[in-house]
Scaffold this motif. Structure first.
Motif, short mmCIF file in Angstrom:
data_model
loop_
_atom_site.label_atom_id
_atom_site.label_comp_id
_atom_site.label_asym_id
_atom_site.label_seq_id
_atom_site.Cartn_x
_atom_site.Cartn_y
_atom_site.Cartn_z
N ILE A 51 0.89 -1.17 0.00
CA ILE A 51 0.00 0.00 0.00
C ILE A 51 0.92 1.21 0.00
CG2 ILE A 51 -1.81 1.25 1.24
CD1 ILE A 51 -2.79 -1.40 2.34
N LEU A 52 0.79 2.01 -1.04
CA LEU A 52 1.80 3.01 -1.31
C LEU A 52 1.20 4.41 -1.41
CD1 LEU A 52 4.78 3.52 -2.18
CD2 LEU A 52 4.09 3.00 -4.51
N ALA A 72 11.33 -5.88 -12.25
CA ALA A 72 10.46 -7.06 -12.40
C ALA A 72 9.89 -7.52 -11.07
CB ALA A 72 11.19 -8.20 -13.12
N ASN A 73 9.66 -6.59 -10.15
CA ASN A 73 8.95 -6.90 -8.91
C ASN A 73 7.47 -6.59 -9.16
OD1 ASN A 73 7.63 -6.60 -6.39
ND2 ASN A 73 9.56 -6.21 -5.35
N TYR A 74 6.64 -7.64 -9.23
CA TYR A 74 5.24 -7.46 -9.59
C TYR A 74 4.29 -7.63 -8.41
CZ TYR A 74 7.11 -7.41 -14.26
OH TYR A 74 7.83 -7.08 -15.37
N THR A 75 4.79 -7.38 -7.19
CA THR A 75 3.91 -7.39 -6.03
C THR A 75 2.77 -6.40 -6.27
OG1 THR A 75 5.86 -7.75 -4.65
CG2 THR A 75 3.86 -7.05 -3.52
N PRO A 76 1.52 -6.82 -6.03
CA PRO A 76 0.41 -5.89 -6.24
C PRO A 76 0.60 -4.59 -5.44
CG PRO A 76 -0.43 -8.09 -5.83
CD PRO A 76 1.06 -8.14 -5.59
N ILE A 77 0.28 -3.48 -6.08
CA ILE A 77 0.41 -2.18 -5.42
C ILE A 77 -0.94 -1.47 -5.41
CG2 ILE A 77 1.44 0.13 -5.56
CD1 ILE A 77 3.99 -1.14 -6.62
N LEU A 78 -1.37 -1.07 -4.22
CA LEU A 78 -2.56 -0.23 -4.08
C LEU A 78 -2.05 1.17 -3.74
CD1 LEU A 78 -5.61 0.31 -3.71
CD2 LEU A 78 -5.41 -0.59 -1.40
N MET A 79 -2.33 2.11 -4.62
CA MET A 79 -1.78 3.45 -4.46
C MET A 79 -2.76 4.35 -3.72
SD MET A 79 -0.14 5.23 -7.76
CE MET A 79 -1.69 6.06 -8.06
N LEU A 80 -2.24 5.14 -2.81
CA LEU A 80 -3.07 6.13 -2.11
C LEU A 80 -2.69 7.51 -2.65
CD1 LEU A 80 -2.68 4.92 1.58
CD2 LEU A 80 -4.45 4.28 -0.06
N THR A 81 -3.67 8.22 -3.16
CA THR A 81 -3.35 9.54 -3.67
C THR A 81 -4.20 10.61 -3.02
OG1 THR A 81 -3.73 10.93 -5.60
CG2 THR A 81 -4.56 8.71 -5.73
N ALA A 82 -3.56 11.70 -2.61
CA ALA A 82 -4.28 12.79 -1.97
C ALA A 82 -4.98 13.64 -3.03
CB ALA A 82 -3.32 13.65 -1.16
N ARG A 83 -4.47 13.55 -4.24
CA ARG A 83 -5.06 14.36 -5.31
C ARG A 83 -6.04 13.48 -6.08
NH1 ARG A 83 0.86 15.00 -7.68
NH2 ARG A 83 1.83 14.47 -5.70
N SER A 84 -7.11 14.08 -6.53
CA SER A 84 -8.11 13.27 -7.22
C SER A 84 -8.01 13.48 -8.72
CB SER A 84 -9.50 13.61 -6.72
OG SER A 84 -9.76 14.97 -6.98
N SER A 85 -6.91 14.07 -9.16
CA SER A 85 -6.83 14.37 -10.60
C SER A 85 -6.68 13.10 -11.41
CB SER A 85 -5.67 15.32 -10.89
OG SER A 85 -4.49 14.60 -11.11
N GLU A 86 -7.31 13.13 -12.57
CA GLU A 86 -7.27 11.99 -13.47
C GLU A 86 -5.83 11.66 -13.84
OE1 GLU A 86 -9.95 12.37 -16.81
OE2 GLU A 86 -8.45 11.38 -18.06
N LEU A 87 -5.02 12.72 -14.00
CA LEU A 87 -3.63 12.53 -14.41
C LEU A 87 -2.88 11.64 -13.42
CD1 LEU A 87 -1.43 13.37 -16.47
CD2 LEU A 87 -0.79 15.15 -14.85
N ASP A 88 -3.07 11.89 -12.12
CA ASP A 88 -2.38 11.09 -11.12
C ASP A 88 -2.79 9.62 -11.16
OD1 ASP A 88 -0.60 12.83 -9.93
OD2 ASP A 88 -2.17 13.75 -8.73
N ARG A 89 -4.10 9.42 -11.33
CA ARG A 89 -4.59 8.04 -11.38
C ARG A 89 -4.00 7.33 -12.58
NH1 ARG A 89 -10.78 8.76 -11.44
NH2 ARG A 89 -10.12 10.79 -12.09
N VAL A 90 -4.04 8.02 -13.73
CA VAL A 90 -3.53 7.42 -14.96
C VAL A 90 -2.03 7.17 -14.83
CG1 VAL A 90 -3.13 7.79 -17.41
CG2 VAL A 90 -5.33 8.37 -16.41
N LEU A 91 -1.31 8.15 -14.31
CA LEU A 91 0.13 8.00 -14.12
C LEU A 91 0.45 6.81 -13.23
CD1 LEU A 91 1.87 11.45 -13.65
CD2 LEU A 91 2.48 9.62 -15.24
N GLY A 92 -0.28 6.69 -12.14
CA GLY A 92 -0.07 5.59 -11.20
C GLY A 92 -0.24 4.24 -11.88
N LEU A 93 -1.29 4.14 -12.70
CA LEU A 93 -1.53 2.87 -13.39
C LEU A 93 -0.47 2.64 -14.46
CD1 LEU A 93 -5.39 3.20 -13.64
CD2 LEU A 93 -4.17 1.58 -12.21
#
Ligand code: CA
Length: 242
Positions: A51-52, A72-93
């Motif tokens: 959880i990041l 090549a570390n593919y541990t699932p990552i759940l991202m926490l973002t304080a900003r709700s901008s679409e850009l951050d979500r897209v960037l994270g993915l």
């Protein structure tokens, strides 16, 4: 099952809240209060989930995520973002996060997301088993990845090579959200800007071939503002009597 979670979060209140509420879901929780410490933990130990937080001292969440995926570390990552901008979500993915939550989030929602990620991992088993798996069945859709054949309720579906590749990619990663440019990278092998319409048109054609109602898809779902995902468990298909 023994599960371990790495929480990389510099806000102590939130880190503590996560620790308390995730205790029932896993046997080990490791907390890191800055990005570099988080990276060091992730590189030296095996976790089932990270959880990041996005905004971190030392090393930013996006950078950490990119780093791990690059190794090549593919541990699932759940991202926490304080900003709700679409850009951050897209960037994270784009950087390889599996899911995201926007702060402030409800702890119940977070626990539900973590459970969903663990469920997905159980279904998929480990990656190598999945890669070897020849038959993939999701709802009424069955893929034979060696013969490159798809059947829908037992009837053969005619797909082009790229349509098959795209469907296989989705079916191997149910529930995971992809941006158009990630799909271009993975399925077409390039991520040229401006080619997103290629993804859209292939998805439209796939939907017309496998969905009962392409206007209300049960398999290939649109994630507004981000991209697409393959249903974890497809919505019950309507019996059309055909
Ligand atoms: Ca933070």
């Amino acid at each position: 099952m023994e599960r371990s979670i790495l929480v990389v979060e510099d806000e102590q209140d939130i880190a503590h809240l996560l620790e308390v509420n995730l205790q029932d879901l896993c046997s080990r929780i490791v907390l890191a209060a800055d990005g570099l410490q988080g990276l060091a933990h992730a590189q030296s130990q095996q976790f089932d989930l990270i959880i990041l937080d996005l905004k971190l001292p030392g090393m930013e969440g996006l950078e950490l995520c990119r780093h791990l995926r690059g190794q090549a570390n593919y541990t699932p990552i759940l991202m926490l973002t304080a900003r709700s901008s679409e850009l951050d979500r897209v960037l994270g993915l784009e950087m390889g996060a599996d899911d995201y939550l926007t702060k402030p989030f409800s702890i119940r929602e977070l626990v539900a997301r973590v459970k969903a990620i663990f469920r997905r991992m159980e279904v998929l088993g480990n990656k190598t088993t999945v890669e070897r798996c020849r038959q993939i069945q999701v709802g009424d859709v069955a893929l034979d990845t060696e013969r490159r054949q798809v059947t829908l309720r037992g009837s053969l579906v005619e797909l082009t090579a790229k349509e098959f590749d795209l469907l296989e990619h989705f079916a191997r990663h149910p529930g995971r959200v992809y941006t158009r440019s990630q799909l271009l990278d993975s399925v077409w092998g390039y991520g040229h800007d401006g080619y997103e319409h290629t993804v859209n048109s292939h998805i439209n054609r796939l939907r017309s071939k496998i969905e009962v109602d392409p206007a209300e898809p049960a398999y290939i779902l649109t994630v507004w503002g981000v991209g697409y995902k393959f249903a974890d468990t497809p919505a019950k298909t309507v019996n059309t009597g055909t």
